[in-house]
Design an enzyme around this catalytic site. Structure first.
Site, short mmCIF file in Angstrom:
data_model
loop_
_atom_site.label_atom_id
_atom_site.label_comp_id
_atom_site.label_asym_id
_atom_site.label_seq_id
_atom_site.Cartn_x
_atom_site.Cartn_y
_atom_site.Cartn_z
N ARG A 115 0.82 -1.24 0.00
CA ARG A 115 0.00 0.00 0.00
C ARG A 115 0.85 1.28 0.00
NH1 ARG A 115 -3.18 -2.83 4.01
NH2 ARG A 115 -4.80 -3.99 2.89
N LYS A 137 2.37 11.37 -11.35
CA LYS A 137 1.49 10.50 -12.13
C LYS A 137 2.24 9.21 -12.41
CE LYS A 137 -1.71 13.42 -14.71
NZ LYS A 137 -2.09 13.91 -16.05
N GLU A 179 8.16 17.70 -25.16
CA GLU A 179 7.52 18.05 -23.88
C GLU A 179 8.09 19.37 -23.34
OE1 GLU A 179 4.85 16.52 -22.78
OE2 GLU A 179 5.04 14.33 -22.87
N LYS A 221 5.98 22.92 -14.45
CA LYS A 221 5.21 21.73 -14.07
C LYS A 221 4.87 21.79 -12.57
CE LYS A 221 4.21 17.02 -14.57
NZ LYS A 221 4.34 15.78 -15.28
N GLU A 231 -5.54 16.58 -10.88
CA GLU A 231 -6.14 16.95 -12.16
C GLU A 231 -7.66 17.08 -12.09
OE1 GLU A 231 -4.08 15.40 -15.62
OE2 GLU A 231 -5.96 15.46 -16.74
N ARG A 235 -4.53 21.01 -14.10
CA ARG A 235 -3.41 20.13 -14.50
C ARG A 235 -3.59 19.59 -15.92
NH1 ARG A 235 -0.02 15.55 -11.11
NH2 ARG A 235 1.27 14.96 -12.90
N ASN A 239 -1.55 18.31 -20.61
CA ASN A 239 -1.86 17.29 -21.61
C ASN A 239 -2.06 17.90 -23.00
OD1 ASN A 239 -2.41 14.32 -21.32
ND2 ASN A 239 -2.99 15.12 -19.32
N HIS A 242 -1.82 15.84 -26.15
CA HIS A 242 -1.81 14.43 -25.76
C HIS A 242 -3.05 13.67 -26.23
CE1 HIS A 242 1.57 15.78 -23.44
NE2 HIS A 242 1.75 14.63 -22.84
N HIS A 246 -1.84 10.54 -27.89
CA HIS A 246 -2.11 9.21 -27.35
C HIS A 246 -2.85 8.36 -28.38
CE1 HIS A 246 -1.83 10.33 -22.75
NE2 HIS A 246 -0.66 10.25 -23.35
N HIS A 259 6.53 8.55 -27.53
CA HIS A 259 5.53 9.40 -26.88
C HIS A 259 5.71 10.87 -27.29
CE1 HIS A 259 2.80 10.88 -23.81
NE2 HIS A 259 3.75 11.68 -23.36
P1 NAD Z 1 11.45 5.52 -22.39
O1 NAD Z 1 11.32 5.40 -20.94
O2 NAD Z 1 10.97 4.40 -23.24
O3 NAD Z 1 12.97 5.82 -22.73
C1 NAD Z 1 13.34 5.98 -24.06
C2 NAD Z 1 14.48 5.04 -24.47
O4 NAD Z 1 15.70 5.60 -24.04
C3 NAD Z 1 14.42 3.64 -23.88
O5 NAD Z 1 14.83 2.71 -24.85
C4 NAD Z 1 15.44 3.70 -22.75
O6 NAD Z 1 15.99 2.45 -22.45
C5 NAD Z 1 16.47 4.63 -23.32
N1 NAD Z 1 17.23 5.40 -22.36
C6 NAD Z 1 16.78 6.00 -21.24
N2 NAD Z 1 17.75 6.73 -20.69
C7 NAD Z 1 18.85 6.58 -21.45
C8 NAD Z 1 20.15 7.11 -21.40
N3 NAD Z 1 20.51 8.00 -20.48
N4 NAD Z 1 21.02 6.71 -22.34
C9 NAD Z 1 20.65 5.84 -23.34
N5 NAD Z 1 19.42 5.35 -23.45
C10 NAD Z 1 18.53 5.72 -22.51
O7 NAD Z 1 10.70 6.83 -22.94
P2 NAD Z 1 10.54 8.31 -22.37
O8 NAD Z 1 10.40 9.16 -23.55
O9 NAD Z 1 11.55 8.63 -21.36
O10 NAD Z 1 9.15 8.25 -21.59
C11 NAD Z 1 7.94 8.04 -22.26
C12 NAD Z 1 6.93 7.54 -21.27
O11 NAD Z 1 6.70 8.53 -20.27
C13 NAD Z 1 5.58 7.23 -21.88
O12 NAD Z 1 5.14 5.98 -21.42
C14 NAD Z 1 4.70 8.33 -21.35
O13 NAD Z 1 3.36 7.94 -21.22
C15 NAD Z 1 5.32 8.63 -20.02
N6 NAD Z 1 5.03 9.97 -19.51
C16 NAD Z 1 4.57 10.07 -18.25
C17 NAD Z 1 4.33 11.31 -17.71
C18 NAD Z 1 3.90 11.43 -16.27
O14 NAD Z 1 3.55 12.52 -15.85
N7 NAD Z 1 3.96 10.38 -15.48
C19 NAD Z 1 4.55 12.47 -18.46
C20 NAD Z 1 5.03 12.33 -19.75
C21 NAD Z 1 5.27 11.07 -20.28
N1 GLY Z 2 2.25 14.91 -18.31
C1 GLY Z 2 0.98 15.35 -17.83
C2 GLY Z 2 0.91 15.50 -16.35
O1 GLY Z 2 1.83 15.21 -15.63
O2 GLY Z 2 -0.10 15.88 -15.86
#
Ligand code: NAD
Ligand code: GLY
Length: 356
Positions: A115, A137, A179, A221, A231, A235, A239, A242, A246, A259
């Protein structure tokens, strides 16, 4: 950053992973568990293990398969298998070392293991440093919709080591810039001008430029999330782009477009939707599209039947009783959320879809 869910530090700097001060003040625990993937762990795992060995008597790691296609229940369960297999207690601290995929899964695991256990974000992509690691998130995908299963759960700390970006592939750096660019249209027109003037430095990975981009993005942010952690309104502006983005990611299959690439194209559509509503000028849409193109990001949508777009966009957390709600620009540097006539949306999608 201060939210109703907690108050935590976001540290930004080059080489932080190996600096003792970055790790001070975290909750004490026998176990420190690093959640990462083989790609990132091979590059930056040793530095993190070394730093954590002075904080925890047992440091272990669990490596998840790399990529958006693996942001699933099955992968999440690997974290629980590891924690339960080692007999980790509820004081265990999870460390998410990686991009947004690792961060979102590790955060959700931390929110639900016994939890809730403390977790620290150690983002290693630009996208994760400017967006996903901040704000609490956490989520996994469902085949029917992106980020549909998750929780709001704030980290203890976010540690953005700019040096980790040195190893990031170019395409991922560019996806992260989407972003970063997002914060201009939704919140800060001066930042958009700064990005126009400094994009080349960012693409060259100039540390000073990157530090400013990460800092300003986190500030914006934090400001938004601090006012509306869960949200209930504001918030949602984060998006921007998005809803369309998405739909592209889910429609083409997770991982086909990154993404950030979906968000880039989605922002052009959302900006054009705003122009269709008379809120911003067509020249502003072109300005945004030009900057994204310079960043090497897609601004043309892939071909998908219109009905498919709507089916996908309805599976969005902003939807209310089946009605899609869009983040639109109320003016340059200011965003809001509203319902829009399907006809207008169809025209916008058609205008920006790549020719066959
Ligand atoms: P990712 O986590 O897939 O990373 C991208 C690629 O880069 C992967 O292959 C990873 O292994 C590689 N990588 C990471 N760091 C590295 C480094 N320093 N050197 C070499 N390779 C490296 O993708 P991302 O773009 O970081 O994240 C996208 C995800 O984030 C999506 O799932 C999206 O929905 C999510 N997201 C979440 C929020 C939130 O608020 N929680 C906001 C925006 C995006
Ligand atoms: N990336 C959208 C949020 O964090 O709300």
């Amino acid at each position: 950053m201060v939210t109703p869910g907690g108050d935590y530090r976001i540290d930004i700097g080059a080489g932080l992973l190996s600096q003792a001060h970055a790790w001070q003040g975290l909750p004490p625990a026998r176990d420190g568990v690093i959640v990462s993937n083989p790609t990132v762990f091979a590059l930056h795992g040793a530095a993190l293990v070394q730093a954590l060995s002075s904080l925890h008597s047992r440091v272990s790691h669990v490596l998840l398969p790399d990529g958006e296609a693996h942001k699933t229940w099955q992968t999440l369960n690997q974290v629980f298998d590891h924690l339960l297999g080692l007999g980790c207690d509820r004081k265990t601290v999870l460390y998410a070392l990686g991009g947004g995929v690792v961060g979102d899964i590790a955060g959700f695991a931390a929110a639900s293991y016994m939890r809730g256990v403390p977790f620290v974000q150690v983002p290693t992509t630009l996208l994760a440093q400017v967006d996903s690691s901040v704000g609490g998130k956490t989520a996994i995908n469902h085949p029917l919709g992106k980020n549909m299963i998750g929780a709001f759960y704030q980290p203890e700390r976010v540690l953005c080591d700019l040096a980790t970006l040195d190893t990031l592939p170019d395409r991922e750096l560019r996806a992260g810039l989407a972003e970063v660019i997002k914060y201009g249209p939704i919140a800060d027109d001066d930042f958009l001008v700064w990005l126009e003037n400094n994009l080349d430095a960012l693409l060259r990975r100039d540390r000073t430029a990157l530090a400013h981009a990460v800092k300003r993005s986190c500030e914006i942010k934090a400001l938004v999330v601090g006012q509306d952690e869960r949200e209930s309104g504001l918030r949602a502006v984060l998006n921007f782009g998005h809803t369309f983005g998405h739909a592209i990611e889910t429609g083409l299959g997770y991982g086909e477009w990154l993404h950030g690439e979906g968000v880039a194209c989605g922002m052009v559509l959302a900006a054009d939707l705003s122009a269709s509503l008379g809120l911003v000028t067509p020249a502003y849409v072109q300005r945004l599209s030009r900057l994204l193109t310079r960043a090497g990001l897609p601004v043309e949508a892939p071909r998908m039947p219109l009905e498919r777009w709507f089916e996908l966009m309805r599976v969005d957390k902003k939807s209310e009783a089946g009605s899609i709600r869009y983040v639109v620009l109320e003016a340059p540097g200011k965003a809001g959320v509203r319902g829009v006539e399907d006809t207008l949306v169809r025209q916008v999608i058609a205008r920006h879809t790549a020719a066959a």
